[in-house]
Write an enzyme that holds these catalytic residues in place. Structure first.
Site, PDB file in Angstrom:
ATOM      1  N   CYS A   1      19.754  -0.843  -6.331  1.00  0.00           N
ATOM      2  CA  CYS A   1      20.166   0.650  -6.246  1.00  0.00           C
ATOM      3  C   CYS A   1      20.120   1.210  -4.874  1.00  0.00           C
ATOM      4  O   CYS A   1      19.067   0.746  -4.155  1.00  0.00           O
ATOM      5  CB  CYS A   1      19.657   1.412  -7.338  1.00  0.00           C
ATOM      6  SG  CYS A   1      19.661   0.717  -8.988  1.00  0.00           S
TER       7      CYS A   1
ATOM      8  N   ARG B   1      24.446  -2.501  -0.325  1.00  0.00           N
ATOM      9  CA  ARG B   1      23.585  -2.933  -1.388  1.00  0.00           C
ATOM     10  C   ARG B   1      24.472  -3.148  -2.873  1.00  0.00           C
ATOM     11  O   ARG B   1      24.015  -3.826  -3.536  1.00  0.00           O
ATOM     12  CB  ARG B   1      22.592  -1.994  -1.519  1.00  0.00           C
ATOM     13  CG  ARG B   1      21.609  -1.584  -0.289  1.00  0.00           C
ATOM     14  CD  ARG B   1      20.852  -0.615  -0.382  1.00  0.00           C
ATOM     15  NE  ARG B   1      19.675  -0.637  -1.524  1.00  0.00           N
ATOM     16  CZ  ARG B   1      18.874  -0.952  -1.226  1.00  0.00           C
ATOM     17  NH1 ARG B   1      18.403  -1.489   0.009  1.00  0.00           N
ATOM     18  NH2 ARG B   1      17.606  -1.302  -2.108  1.00  0.00           N
TER      19      ARG B   1
ATOM     20  N   TRP C   1      22.967   0.100  -9.445  1.00  0.00           N
ATOM     21  CA  TRP C   1      23.303  -1.161  -9.877  1.00  0.00           C
ATOM     22  C   TRP C   1      22.911  -1.428 -11.242  1.00  0.00           C
ATOM     23  O   TRP C   1      21.633  -1.477 -11.370  1.00  0.00           O
ATOM     24  CB  TRP C   1      22.933  -2.268  -8.974  1.00  0.00           C
ATOM     25  CG  TRP C   1      22.987  -3.465  -8.938  1.00  0.00           C
ATOM     26  CD1 TRP C   1      22.021  -4.277  -9.427  1.00  0.00           C
ATOM     27  CD2 TRP C   1      23.813  -4.649  -8.475  1.00  0.00           C
ATOM     28  NE1 TRP C   1      22.461  -5.664  -9.369  1.00  0.00           N
ATOM     29  CE2 TRP C   1      23.480  -5.999  -8.680  1.00  0.00           C
ATOM     30  CE3 TRP C   1      24.818  -4.453  -7.713  1.00  0.00           C
ATOM     31  CZ2 TRP C   1      24.173  -7.034  -8.292  1.00  0.00           C
ATOM     32  CZ3 TRP C   1      25.747  -5.334  -7.283  1.00  0.00           C
ATOM     33  CH2 TRP C   1      25.458  -7.007  -7.593  1.00  0.00           C
TER      34      TRP C   1
ATOM     35  N   ASN D   1      14.998   3.384  -8.776  1.00  0.00           N
ATOM     36  CA  ASN D   1      15.727   1.897  -8.505  1.00  0.00           C
ATOM     37  C   ASN D   1      14.610   1.020  -8.974  1.00  0.00           C
ATOM     38  O   ASN D   1      13.225   1.180  -8.577  1.00  0.00           O
ATOM     39  CB  ASN D   1      15.785   1.740  -6.983  1.00  0.00           C
ATOM     40  CG  ASN D   1      15.869   0.277  -6.610  1.00  0.00           C
ATOM     41  OD1 ASN D   1      16.080  -0.605  -7.277  1.00  0.00           O
ATOM     42  ND2 ASN D   1      15.902   0.080  -5.250  1.00  0.00           N
ATOM     43  N   GLY D   2      14.801   0.060  -9.876  1.00  0.00           N
ATOM     44  CA  GLY D   2      13.699  -0.992 -10.541  1.00  0.00           C
ATOM     45  C   GLY D   2      13.905  -0.847 -11.756  1.00  0.00           C
ATOM     46  O   GLY D   2      14.830  -0.414 -12.360  1.00  0.00           O
TER      47      GLY D   2
ATOM     48  N   GLU E   1      23.395 -29.291  -1.689  1.00  0.00           N
ATOM     49  CA  GLU E   1      23.499 -28.090  -1.211  1.00  0.00           C
ATOM     50  C   GLU E   1      23.018 -27.933   0.270  1.00  0.00           C
ATOM     51  O   GLU E   1      23.828 -27.303   1.060  1.00  0.00           O
ATOM     52  CB  GLU E   1      22.214 -27.330  -2.197  1.00  0.00           C
ATOM     53  CG  GLU E   1      22.251 -25.619  -1.518  1.00  0.00           C
ATOM     54  CD  GLU E   1      23.334 -25.075  -1.772  1.00  0.00           C
ATOM     55  OE1 GLU E   1      24.351 -25.520  -2.319  1.00  0.00           O
ATOM     56  OE2 GLU E   1      23.531 -23.851  -1.226  1.00  0.00           O
TER      57      GLU E   1
ATOM     58  N   LYS F   1      25.871 -26.669   2.937  1.00  0.00           N
ATOM     59  CA  LYS F   1      25.601 -25.502   3.709  1.00  0.00           C
ATOM     60  C   LYS F   1      25.995 -25.956   5.326  1.00  0.00           C
ATOM     61  O   LYS F   1      26.573 -25.196   5.844  1.00  0.00           O
ATOM     62  CB  LYS F   1      24.181 -25.280   3.628  1.00  0.00           C
ATOM     63  CG  LYS F   1      23.702 -24.176   2.407  1.00  0.00           C
ATOM     64  CD  LYS F   1      24.379 -22.844   2.697  1.00  0.00           C
ATOM     65  CE  LYS F   1      24.489 -22.198   1.401  1.00  0.00           C
ATOM     66  NZ  LYS F   1      25.266 -22.823   0.310  1.00  0.00           N
TER      67      LYS F   1
ATOM     68  N   GLU G   1      29.886 -25.995   5.508  1.00  0.00           N
ATOM     69  CA  GLU G   1      30.897 -24.892   5.458  1.00  0.00           C
ATOM     70  C   GLU G   1      30.536 -23.734   6.683  1.00  0.00           C
ATOM     71  O   GLU G   1      31.301 -22.988   6.941  1.00  0.00           O
ATOM     72  CB  GLU G   1      30.400 -24.076   3.950  1.00  0.00           C
ATOM     73  CG  GLU G   1      29.091 -23.554   3.991  1.00  0.00           C
ATOM     74  CD  GLU G   1      28.809 -22.648   2.541  1.00  0.00           C
ATOM     75  OE1 GLU G   1      29.836 -22.299   1.964  1.00  0.00           O
ATOM     76  OE2 GLU G   1      27.766 -22.739   1.880  1.00  0.00           O
TER      77      GLU G   1
ATOM     78  N   HIS H   1      24.872 -48.677  -1.469  1.00  0.00           N
ATOM     79  CA  HIS H   1      25.912 -49.196  -2.184  1.00  0.00           C
ATOM     80  C   HIS H   1      27.112 -48.799  -1.386  1.00  0.00           C
ATOM     81  O   HIS H   1      28.150 -48.857  -2.323  1.00  0.00           O
ATOM     82  CB  HIS H   1      25.960 -48.702  -3.592  1.00  0.00           C
ATOM     83  CG  HIS H   1      24.692 -48.959  -4.431  1.00  0.00           C
ATOM     84  ND1 HIS H   1      24.652 -50.511  -4.712  1.00  0.00           N
ATOM     85  CD2 HIS H   1      23.626 -48.602  -4.948  1.00  0.00           C
ATOM     86  CE1 HIS H   1      23.499 -50.557  -5.421  1.00  0.00           C
ATOM     87  NE2 HIS H   1      22.587 -49.454  -5.408  1.00  0.00           N
TER      88      HIS H   1
ATOM     89  N   LYS I   1      34.179 -14.950  -0.481  1.00  0.00           N
ATOM     90  CA  LYS I   1      32.747 -14.736  -1.378  1.00  0.00           C
ATOM     91  C   LYS I   1      33.133 -14.897  -2.681  1.00  0.00           C
ATOM     92  O   LYS I   1      32.359 -15.491  -3.443  1.00  0.00           O
ATOM     93  CB  LYS I   1      32.476 -13.265  -0.933  1.00  0.00           C
ATOM     94  CG  LYS I   1      31.041 -13.163  -1.944  1.00  0.00           C
ATOM     95  CD  LYS I   1      29.948 -13.983  -1.027  1.00  0.00           C
ATOM     96  CE  LYS I   1      28.491 -13.755  -1.676  1.00  0.00           C
ATOM     97  NZ  LYS I   1      27.765 -14.986  -1.363  1.00  0.00           N
TER      98      LYS I   1
HETATM   99  C1  F6R Z   1      28.604 -21.917  -1.020  1.00  0.00           C
HETATM  100  C2  F6R Z   1      29.145 -20.979  -1.845  1.00  0.00           C
HETATM  101  C3  F6R Z   1      30.312 -21.494  -2.838  1.00  0.00           C
HETATM  102  C4  F6R Z   1      30.044 -20.607  -4.335  1.00  0.00           C
HETATM  103  C5  F6R Z   1      31.051 -21.016  -5.354  1.00  0.00           C
HETATM  104  C6  F6R Z   1      30.790 -20.302  -6.684  1.00  0.00           C
HETATM  105  O1  F6R Z   1      27.702 -21.186  -0.141  1.00  0.00           O
HETATM  106  O2  F6R Z   1      28.918 -19.774  -1.988  1.00  0.00           O
HETATM  107  O3  F6R Z   1      30.219 -22.803  -3.062  1.00  0.00           O
HETATM  108  O4  F6R Z   1      28.663 -21.022  -4.775  1.00  0.00           O
HETATM  109  O5  F6R Z   1      32.367 -20.481  -4.845  1.00  0.00           O
HETATM  110  O6  F6R Z   1      30.732 -18.974  -6.650  1.00  0.00           O
HETATM  111  P1  F6R Z   1      30.026 -18.164  -7.754  1.00  0.00           P
HETATM  112  O7  F6R Z   1      28.542 -18.627  -8.040  1.00  0.00           O
HETATM  113  O8  F6R Z   1      30.258 -16.627  -7.381  1.00  0.00           O
HETATM  114  O9  F6R Z   1      30.580 -18.480  -9.033  1.00  0.00           O
END
Ligand code: F6R
Length: 608
Positions: free
Chosen positions: A2, A27, A75, A101-102, A484, A488, A491, A507, A603
């Site tokens: 929030c 936020r 939120w 908030n909280g 992971e 990272k 990407e 292998h 995103k």
């Molecule tokens: C990598 C990344 C993506 C998401 C994927 C799933 O940094 O952000 O690989 O993890 O697109 O997204 P969500 O978790 O929103 O379903």
């Protein structure tokens, strides 16, 4: 997460408060509201949705002339995201209004006490309970500051609060416990907000309230004291040099870096309300009326699927629930989904909108499986369509590359393993207490360590920035972390990277290793260390350079050894993860890439 704002000054408060809320939009929120005292009564206007819905409503009302007011973007945590649950909330007498908030952990207990005294509630929120608790204390204590403190001493949890009363229309009260709240000190006007950008165009002079402090603020003065005993606190006023945009990033260069550095607080906040006072049991009320699954299929995409793969280790070892992890885009098209008795599906998604994960959820439900959703965004499609939902409470993640969401997913998966393990009798109270203790020690340690880890990542990224390829190697619970780390790096910096189970290298993939193909080996000081050590030697024998992420006292034959503090058990992942994130962040930033918005990525992937 929030957003709260409060204002006491000489300008019309309502438009100013709305303007401040706009600067907190980053936020994330699902409803908004404002309050001020007008002709001896509260005027409260609230709306579901974005701030333009609130502005539309305000435009149909006579303009408020009050020069003190407060506002909130919500939120949702307790109760659906709707106007009824939006803040500000009024007390039963309509003499007090509160934005918050909280989470007030013991709000149900307090609600029952107040209901017995005749109070009635119009929302599902813990905030409405709190404002009535303050009112109840105010009945016996005429000084509102004291009544506010009495109420807060009864309420347990995390909060940032702004309170107004019709008795003092030109004053607001504020309080903080484990949630951000900052005072802005102007000339003839004062502010409070969850974050500095809210009031930055009006003043750069700030007071950072500490946990357990409250304040009484009017346009020309403010008084800070401790909630517990009302003893006065003197704070120096600090001057902020950032502009609004960098203030939204908390002074960090990028949202990604800010979000990496938020992880210690997320670990702490996500534990709030989920662990018993004796710390030997875990509360996940969302799952209380659900059986412990006989088998679990975890379905997710990208980083969320790596969290799921990591979670598999902890769920299998603590709850003894057999787990398989599936990539959503594959799972949704499996010809036949076979479920045995009491098998369940867990879908993990930060956004709650990922098309493949949503389709997988629907498919599993059609085939008769019960589905639990693990989401960050309240009210998202996956949260709404799952049979049960657990929220990660990481707050909005703005950087396209997911960082803090994974950390929060790992935490909730750990809590699920402990919770189910306790129900099945596979973990004792003592074992739960040990893991909880490990987690609770992480925030302070990470706060201390992250700046040094950042420096190390910076140094290593300079040294390895010429690489065109990278291997990430790990075993056991570090294998998903290797995946992971590789994701990272590729990407963000567009350097080709592959994560491998370290033992699998020989292998085939090892054929690629040469003097310009380095490897990032994850080798915490645990039972698998000797095995990963052998894999490092294999890479080095082919002239491959190795960065080894390990713990103090471990001797490794690597080109670069990166030492991070040792954490017992599988919780080591919470220290390894930010190291991987920081390395990729620094590499991308050094190479001049768009860190927060890498090319070709979105995103929320709402298309197939
Ligand atoms: C990598 C990344 C993506 C998401 C994927 C799933 O940094 O952000 O690989 O993890 O697109 O997204 P969500 O978790 O929103 O379903």
């Amino acid at each position: 997460m929030c957003g709260i704002v409060g204002y006491a000054g000489h300008r019309p408060a309502v438009p100013l408060v709305v303007e401040e809320l706009h600067r907190l939009e980053y936020r994330g929120y699902d409803s908004a509201g404002v309050a001020c005292v007008q002709q001896g009564a509260f005027r409260v206007v609230k709306a579901e949705g974005k701030l333009n819905a609130l502005e539309m409503k305000l435009s149909t009302e006579p303009p408020a002339t009050a020069t003190t007011g407060m506002g909130h973007t919500r939120w949702a945590t307790h109760g659906a995201p709707c106007e009824r649950n939006a803040h500000p909330h009024l007390s039963n007498s309509a003499k007090l209004a509160l934005v918050h908030n909280g989470i007030i952990e013991n709000y149900l207990e307090i609600k029952n006490e107040l209901t017995a005294k005749g109070y009635v509630f119009h929302s599902e929120t813990d905030t409405e309970v709190l404002v009535n608790l303050i009112e109840d204390c105010h009945k016996s204590e005429p000084d509102l500051m004291k009544a506010f403190s009495m109420a807060l001493c009864k309420a347990h949890g995390a909060y940032a609060i702004c309170l107004m009363s019709i008795e003092e229309p030109d004053v607001f009260y504020a309080a903080r416990m484990s949630a951000p709240l900052i005072l802005g000190v102007g000339t003839g006007e004062n502010f409070v907000a969850s974050d500095i950008p809210a009031f930055l165009p009006y003043t750069r002079r700030v007071v950072f309230l500490e946990n357990g402090e409250m304040a009484r603020v009017d346009k020309s003065s403010f008084r800070v004291c401790r909630i517990a005993d009302l003893s006065p606190v003197e704070h120096s006023i600090e001057t902020i040099e950032w502009d609004v945009q960098s203030a939204q990033k908390g002074g960090y260069r990028h949202f990604m870096l800010k979000e990496i550095f938020e992880q210690p607080d997320i670990l702490r906040d996500s534990m709030t309300g989920r662990v018993s006072a004796s710390r030997d049991s875990v509360r996940l009320h969302e799952l209380d009326d659900f059986p412990v699954p006989a088998r679990l299929t975890i379905v997710a995409c990208g980083t969320s699927s790596h969290a799921g793969m990591w979670g598999r280790h902890i769920l299998e070892s603590m709850a003894r629930v057999p787990v398989q992890v599936e990539i959503a885009s594959e799972y949704r098209y499996k010809e036949r989904l076979l479920f045995s008795k009491d098998e369940m599906v867990l879908v993990i998604s930060q956004s709650g909108e990922t098309a493949d994960t949503l389709a997988a959820l629907r498919r599993a439900r059609e085939c008769g499986a019960a589905v639990i959703g693990l989401c960050n965004v309240v009210g998202s499609s996956i949260a709404r369509e799952a049979d049960r939902v657990l929220y990660t409470q990481a707050g909005p993640e703005i950087s396209v590359a997911s960082t803090k969401a994974m950390c929060s997913q790992m935490l909730v998966l750990t809590l699920m393993a402990l919770y189910w393990g306790a129900r099945k009798g596979t973990v004792s109270g003592g074992e739960i207490a040990a893991v909880v203790q490990d987690i609770l020690s992480l925030p302070e340690m990470l706060h201390k360590e992250l700046p040094g880890m950042h420096e190390k990542a910076k140094m290593l990224s300079r040294k390895y920035s010429q690489a065109k390829n990278f291997f990430y190697l790990g075993r056991g619970h570090c294998y998903p972390l290797a995946l992971e780390g590789a994701l990272k790096l590729k990407e963000l910096s567009y350097i080709h990277a592959e994560g491998y189970a370290a033992g699998e290298m020989k292998h085939g993939p090892i054929a690629l290793v040469d003097s310009v193909f380095p490897a990032f080996a994850i080798c915490p000081d645990d039972a698998l260390l000797p095995k990963v050590k052998s894999n490092i030697v294999e890479v080095q024998a082919r002239q491959g350079k190795v960065i080894a992420l390990t713990n103090p006292g471990v001797d490794l034959p690597a080109e670069d050894v990166w030492v991070v503090p040792k954490v017992n058990s599988l919780m080591a992942g919470f220290v390894i993860l930010p190291a991987l994130q920081l390395f990729s962040y620094e590499m991308a930033d050094y190479l001049g890439k768009d860190v927060d918005q890498p090319r070709n990525l979105a995103k929320s992937v709402t298309v197939e």
